[in-house]
Each structure stands twice: as structure tokens, then as C-alpha cells.
Design an enzyme around this catalytic site. Structure first.
Site, mmCIF file in Angstrom:
data_model
loop_
_atom_site.group_PDB
_atom_site.id
_atom_site.type_symbol
_atom_site.label_atom_id
_atom_site.label_comp_id
_atom_site.label_asym_id
_atom_site.label_seq_id
_atom_site.Cartn_x
_atom_site.Cartn_y
_atom_site.Cartn_z
ATOM 1 N N ARG A 2 0.870 -1.184 0.000
ATOM 2 C CA ARG A 2 0.000 0.000 0.000
ATOM 3 C C ARG A 2 0.899 1.225 0.000
ATOM 4 O O ARG A 2 1.820 1.311 0.810
ATOM 5 C CB ARG A 2 -0.981 -0.023 1.175
ATOM 6 C CG ARG A 2 -0.372 -0.060 2.546
ATOM 7 C CD ARG A 2 -1.402 0.099 3.650
ATOM 8 N NE ARG A 2 -0.963 -0.488 4.899
ATOM 9 C CZ ARG A 2 -0.164 0.112 5.791
ATOM 10 N NH1 ARG A 2 0.298 1.328 5.556
ATOM 11 N NH2 ARG A 2 0.184 -0.503 6.893
ATOM 12 N N HIS A 21 -2.025 2.878 6.592
ATOM 13 C CA HIS A 21 -2.979 1.796 6.842
ATOM 14 C C HIS A 21 -4.405 2.322 6.781
ATOM 15 O O HIS A 21 -5.286 1.730 6.163
ATOM 16 C CB HIS A 21 -2.707 1.174 8.216
ATOM 17 C CG HIS A 21 -3.865 0.411 8.780
ATOM 18 N ND1 HIS A 21 -4.268 -0.795 8.264
ATOM 19 C CD2 HIS A 21 -4.727 0.691 9.808
ATOM 20 C CE1 HIS A 21 -5.323 -1.232 8.946
ATOM 21 N NE2 HIS A 21 -5.614 -0.350 9.876
ATOM 22 N N TYR A 67 7.558 3.717 10.241
ATOM 23 C CA TYR A 67 7.863 2.284 10.211
ATOM 24 C C TYR A 67 8.350 1.788 8.845
ATOM 25 O O TYR A 67 8.597 0.613 8.673
ATOM 26 C CB TYR A 67 6.655 1.463 10.690
ATOM 27 C CG TYR A 67 5.350 1.683 9.948
ATOM 28 C CD1 TYR A 67 5.032 0.927 8.832
ATOM 29 C CD2 TYR A 67 4.432 2.651 10.381
ATOM 30 C CE1 TYR A 67 3.837 1.114 8.161
ATOM 31 C CE2 TYR A 67 3.239 2.853 9.709
ATOM 32 C CZ TYR A 67 2.933 2.086 8.611
ATOM 33 O OH TYR A 67 1.764 2.273 7.945
#
Lengths: 360, 326
Positions: free
Chosen positions: A259, A263, A273
Site C-alpha cells: 500500500r 494503513h 515504520y
């Protein structure tokens, strides 16, 4: 060297058909799709990318509620739905709006779902989907149950369901595949392995060789595909559906994808991250670019056409969000009446109490 | 009319519904050839075939999810959870997925599922086989909860539950399965969901209870009548959600005193809810506070002390004396 009584697993190579420059590298695995269907796949991916970008903006404006971006995953989402029949049944996770909208759910209802309106889940009678699932992996069980219904009625229909790589750690994920294996059900379980369960990287998710290997334990077929390659995804789902319709049982498809965005639009910051380099590397694998290049090389695609689709998508989103915003709001009495087929007397009483409070 | 135990009556209800509606399916762990660990489905697979009555792999969440998926496609699953403590493995599918399906879909989908499960103490079963978990279910919006106390009710309520278009959690007390027989009509009949039963008429005090505690309470009522001549009314709730508060209030208007007897731990359960509703609707008819007779708020004990832990006729009589002498 391993012992003869030791279970051994080998590495798996994802199915890949379309190279990142749009050339076909695996002609023998080409899905059964006409030129018109290839063009339609492209149209839908472009449309979905534009819709996603608009939805992200609408979320920032406060006009949508919970929204999970899909950019990067179009090949898996659009490609897997495209090769289904109209009466096949989809059990989606919360990110899987493109599949159910392309399967027939009016877009304004997808927006209503995002805005926390019950009508978002009032799927039209002739649209064979469930509303998106929030509990990770629960939809795998529902797809298994739906698939059993098809088998019991002798219908040549398939149930397909989706989760992410995090979902493959859930007990429900395994229980569904195990049931589907034991009952030989016409189900397709798709894991969109986009590398992260919110922020937790795949390496910390499992020590398994791959998600696809988890099919082995359930006794069903497992395959891994390049999830940024729409032709590979289409082929894998076509094969799985054909096998399911022929009574050969269920398939787990692990689609390796990415993606490009967070999220969800509710707070996570991907820069915490993952690295820019990583994202840039995955952008080289953009599913739209790959199919676009293939179509262009065959004289099947132009920039003007693509721009026209982008404008069409923007106009559709604008019209559908307007329709969602104009839909009559839910009410608490309506909510109370939606708990049971016939509202029991204690809820009737609570409804009256609520209405009395409202009048003060 | 046939004399049946409760387990025979439960089986008879399922047979009647399997015959009547081809969409009714029975499944769970070991329910097929052997007919379940308590033989509730014995002979039904032979009679209706493996397509209608079947064993599943051992996985409660999947049993629940299978029921939801089949229900979405128009089947009417009757899913057996082998012992009540195993519902924790299936809580999402029962309390979230089935119970919220109608609400989440604005009525587009419904979950006409019956989750049957044995429960109930006094039988020295293994840990987590008997726990009275009805309070958890009653607090879950969207699911009906039924606890029959006798064979006639069990059959009629189970038929009602199978025909209901919303999910029903049907709890069968282990100690009542084979403890006595009663007259049960052949063929179909229903006992309505949400209607309590006055099983003993009285004028001095009311016991509100359900399940095996109905029988404990009846013993206590007879005993206290001998001891001090009071006439005790006993109400069997039969359905815990929805609760028949009207029958309770009618009784309290007559007796002006009540206790609630339950097998579940004391706090925040069905008894607490009954008393809260009595306060809301009948407080001016009370001559004494409504008391709970219930076990302490501990985990359900290991077999060695369960008889002391569970309410007994003596502890019910103690509760009655308290409200009578208030």
C-alpha cells in the site's frame, strides 16, 4: 540434511506474468482475457486509483469517516474481482471496497458505510457481497459458510474473501481453511500481503516460509502471486475459481503487494515504520504502469483515454458523495428497530423513553 | 401424549423442524453418527442424512462462522457448542457476527441461527463444562437467550427458536437432561419466546428463577409452606432476553415480596436486571427489598465443592425468610 520423517517446505516463486516494464514474461500463464477485457481492467484500475485519491481527500475534509487507502493494491483488488461471475459471493475486509463496488455495490453506499450509516450495509438484493468486516479474519469463516451453502445447493458458485498478512495470524484464518479443506468447499481465500499489519512488518508476523504455505496445513491448494501484476492475479483467481466450480475445493492465494499510503486515514504515519527508499522501490512495481505499458505496446491505450477515465472517476465520486451526504440520517428509534425482526416490548419502551427525552 | 425426558424433547423439536423445513441444518462436534456427547441428535443423521446433520472439525469459532455464512445464504443453522465454556472460542461469531448481522446490514441480512449448548452445575463435570454464562449473553444486544426448565417447554421453545429469524442462544441444563420425564405432545407446538410461566401460585412471596433453580425453588416453596404456612409463588422466566417483566410485576402486585434465585454468580447478572426492572416498575408494591439468592462472585468451583457453592432449597428458604421477616 533433513530426516525422512521431517516435514520439509520449499521456497515458492510468486506467479508473475507482466514485468515492471510491461513486457509479458510468462506467456503460457496468460489469463483468458480478450483485448477489450484487458482495456477494461486498465480502465477499472485507473478509476480505482482516482477514486482512492479523492476518498483520501474527502476523509481529510471530514466528509468520509473510517477509510483505508487502496493505492498500490489495485491489481489484486480489481484483478481478482474482474474474473468472478456476477453471482459469486464476496466477503470483504475493511479495505476491500473496490471489490464490492465493482461487484455491484453502489459507490454512495460504500461512502455511507465509511460515514457510519447503516444503509451502507444494506446490500441490494442482486449484489452478492457482505458489508466489510472489521474483525480481522472473521470474514474467512463467513466465506467458508457461504461456500458450503453453494455446495449444498449444487450451485456452481464461488465464495471469495480477503484479508491482509496480519489476518493470516488469526485463528479464524486457519479454522476457515481447515473447514474448507475438510468439506472440500468452493472457496477462495486471498491474503493481500502488503508487508505491514498496520505498522508490524511481515518479518515479525510469522516465521512461516510464506503465507501461501499455510494452505498446506489445511490441506487446500496454496499459491503465491505477484500482487502488483494484475494478469498474474487474474490468472490465479481464474484457476482457483475453475477448480472450485469443478468440485476440486478451496485455494489460498497470497498476493505480494504494497500500500502506497497509510494503513488508514485515522492516524498512522508510515514514515515511522518504513523508509522512503522502500516505498520508491515498490512504486517501480506500480500495477497501473505495468498494464499501461503493455496496452500501449499493443496500441490499445492512449493518454487521452486515461485522462478521460480520471475525469469520469472524479465526476462519479463527486456525484456519489453528494448522494451519500443527501441520504437521510439514521435515527436512534430506527437503530432500536434494527436489532430484531420484531422489536420486543422492552425495546419499544426504551424507544418511547428516548423519544420522550428528545421532546424535552 | 408421550412421556419424555428433556433431552428427548429437545431431539424431538429438532426432528420436527428438520422434517418441516429443508433449510434447517444441524451441525457441531460429534453430533452426527454418535448423536452428540449427550445424544441430543442421536438418530437424526440416520434419518435426515449427512447433508442435513453433520459433524464439524473441532473449532468453535468456525462452527459459529459457518452458521453465519449459511444463514446469509438462507439456511437455518442449529449449531451445537459441545459445552458452555467453549463458547469463549466462538464469542466473536456468536455475540458480534450473528448478533449484529441484522443491525450492520440495516436488515438486509438476518441470522436465524440457534446456538444450542449444555450448561449447568451439580453434575461434577470437568472445568468450564457447566458455567452459568447466561449473563454474558443477556448483555449482548441482538441475541435472544432461552433457558428451559422442563421437557414440554424445552421442545416448544426450541421450535420457536428455530423458527425465529434472529439468533437465539439456547441453554440446556445438564442436570435436567434426564432427571425426570413429563408429558410432551407429538408433532409441532410452540412455546412463545419472551413469556414467563407461573409454575406455582402463591400470595405471600414470589420467587423469580429459571433453569434448574426452578426445581430447587419449588422444593423450597413446599418446605417453607410446611414450616410457616406461607404460600410462595414461583415464576419460571424461561426466556432471559427478552425478559417478561409484566408477569413479574403482576406477581409482585399480589405478593409484595420477592427474591430472585439464580445459579450464576451474584453480581451484575440476570437477577440484578430483574431487580432493577422491579424497582422501575413496581417499587411501591414492595414491602421488603428484593433479594438475590446466588453463589458468590468466584469462578465456578471444581467439582468437590460445587454442591455447597450452588443455591440449595435451604439457602432459598433463608432468602425467603429474610424478605418475609423484613
Amino acid at each position: 540434511m533433513s530426516k525422512p520423517y521431517e516435514v520439509r517446505v520449499e521456497k515458492v516463486q510468486p506467479l508473475s506474468i507482466l514485468a515492471t516494464d510491461g513486457t509479458i514474461v510468462n506467456q503460457e500463464e496468460m489469463p483468458k482475457l480478450s483485448d477489450d477485457q484487458l482495456r477494461e481492467l486498465m480502465r477499472r484500475m485507473v478509476f480505482t486509483r482516482t477514486w482512492d485519491q479523492r476518498a483520501v481527500n474527502l476523509t481529510r475534509q471530514g466528509r468520509l469517516g473510517f477509510y483505508a487507502p487502496v493505492s498500490g493494491q489495485e491489481a489484486t483488488m480489481v484483478g481478482s474481482e474482474f474474473v468472478l461471475n456476477r453471482d459469486d459471493f464476496i466477503c470483504p475486509g475493511y479495505r476491500d471496497m473496490p471489490q464490492i463496488v465493482w461487484h455491484g455495490l453502489p459507490m454512495y453506499q460504500a461512502f455511507l458505510y465509511s460515514r457510519g450509516h447503516q444503509h451502507g450495509g444494506q446490500i441490494p438484493q442482486d449484489v452478492h457481497v457482505l458489508m466489510p468486516q472489521i474483525i480481522i479474519g472473521a470474514q474467512y469463516l463467513h466465506a467458508m459458510g457461504v461456500a458450503m451453502a453453494f455446495k449444498k445447493r449444487g450451485e456452481k458458485r464461488v465464495a471469495i474473501t480477503y484479508t491482509g498478512d496480519g489476518g493470516s495470524s488469526e485463528g479464524d484464518f486457519y479454522e476457515a481453511m481447515n473447514f474448507a479443506g475438510a468439506f472440500k468447499l468452493p472457496a477462495i481465500f486471498v491474503v493481500q500481503n502488503n508487508g505491514y499489519a498496520i505498522t508490524t512488518p511481515f518479518a515479525k508476523q510469522t516465521a512461516a516460509e510464506s503465507v501461501a504455505h499455510k494452505a498446506v496445513a489445511a490441506g487446500i491448494r496454496g499459491v503465491q502471486v505477484d500482487g502488483m501484476d494484475v494478469l498474474a492475479v487474474a490468472k490465479a483467481v481464474q484457476d482457483a475459481a475453475e477448480r472450485a466450480r469443478n468440485g476440486e475445493g478451496a485455494t489460498l492465494i497470497e498476493a505480494i503487494t504494497y500500500r502506497f499510503l497509510p494503513h488508514s486515514m485515522s492516524g498512522d504515519d508510515p514514515s515511522k515504520y518504513r523508509t522512503k527508499e522502500e516505498t520508491a522501490e515498490w512504486e517501480q512495481k506500480d500495477p497501473l504502469h505495468r498494464l499501461r505499458e503493455l496496452l500501449k505496446s499493443k496500441g490499445l491505450w492512449t493518454e487521452e483515454e486515461e485522462n478521460q477515465i480520471i475525469e469520469e472517476a472524479k465526476a462519479t465520486v463527486a456525484e456519489q458523495i453528494k448522494k451519500a451526504e443527501e441520504t437521510e440520517k439514521m435515527t436512534v428509534p430506527g437503530l432500536i428497530d434494527s436489532m430484531f425482526e420484531t422489536t420486543p416490548s422492552h425495546l419499544e419502551e426504551q424507544k418511547a423513553e428516548f423519544l420522550g427525552k428528545g421532546e424535552k | 401424549m408421550a412421556q419424555m425426558t428433556m433431552i428427548q424433547a429437545i431431539k424431538d423439536a429438532m426432528r420436527v423442524e428438520l422434517q418441516r423445513d429443508p433449510n434447517v441444518l444441524l451441525f457441531g462436534e460429534d453430533v452426527g453418527k454418535v448423536g452428540g456427547v449427550f445424544r441430543a441428535t442421536e438418530g437424526l443423521q440416520a434419518e435426515f442424512g449427512e447433508e442435513r446433520v453433520f459433524d464439524t472439525p473441532l473449532a468453535e469459532s468456525a462452527i459459529g462462522g459457518l452458521a453465519v455464512g449459511l444463514a446469509v445464504q438462507g439456511f437455518r443453522p442449529v449449531a451445537e457448542i459441545q459445552f458452555v465454556g467453549f463458547i469463549f472460542e466462538a464469542m466473536d461469531q456468536i455475540c458480534v457476527q450473528a448478533a449484529r448481522l441484522r443491525y450492520r446490514s440495516g436488515g438486509r441480512y438476518q441470522a436465524p441461527i440457534v446456538f444450542r449448548t449444555p450448561f449447568g452445575g451439580g453434575v461434577k463435570a470437568a472445568e468450564l463444562h457447566t458455567d452459568p454464562l447466561e449473563g454474558l449473553m443477556v448483555q449482548t444486544p441482538g441475541i435472544k437467550v432461552i433457558v428451559p426448565s422442563n421437557p414440554y417447554d424445552a421442545k416448544g421453545l426450541l421450535i420457536s427458536a428455530i423458527r425465529d429469524n434472529d439468533p437465539v442462544f439456547f441453554m440446556e441444563h445438564l442436570n435436567l437432561y434426564r432427571s425426570f420425564r413429563a408429558e410432551v405432545p407429538e408433532g409441532e407446538y410452540t412455546v412463545p419466546i419472551g413469556k414467563a410461566n407461573v409454575v406455582r401460585e402463591g400470595k405471600d412471596v414470589t420467587i423469580i428463577t429459571y433453569g434448574a433453580m426452578v426445581h430447587t425453588s419449588l422444593k423450597a416453596a413446599e418446605e417453607i409452606e410446611k414450616q410457616r404456612g406461607v404460600k410462595v409463588e414461583v415464576i419460571d422466566l424461561r426466556t432471559l432476553m427478552p425478559l417478561d417483566i409484566d408477569t413479574i410485576v403482576e406477581s409482585i402486585k399480589k405478593t409484595n415480596r420477592a427474591i430472585v434465585v439464580q445459579e450464576a454468580q451474584k453480581s451484575a447478572g440476570v437477577a440484578a436486571e430483574v431487580i432493577a426492572q422491579i424497582n422501575e416498575k413496581a417499587i411501591l408494591h414492595l414491602e421488603a427489598p428484593v433479594l438475590r439468592v446466588a453463589p458468590p462472585d468466584t469462578v465456578y468451583p471444581f467439582a468437590q465443592i460445587e454442591d455447597q457453592w450452588l443455591p440449595s432449597p435451604a439457602s432459598v428458604i433463608a432468602g425467603l425468610n429474610k424478605v418475609l421477616d423484613f
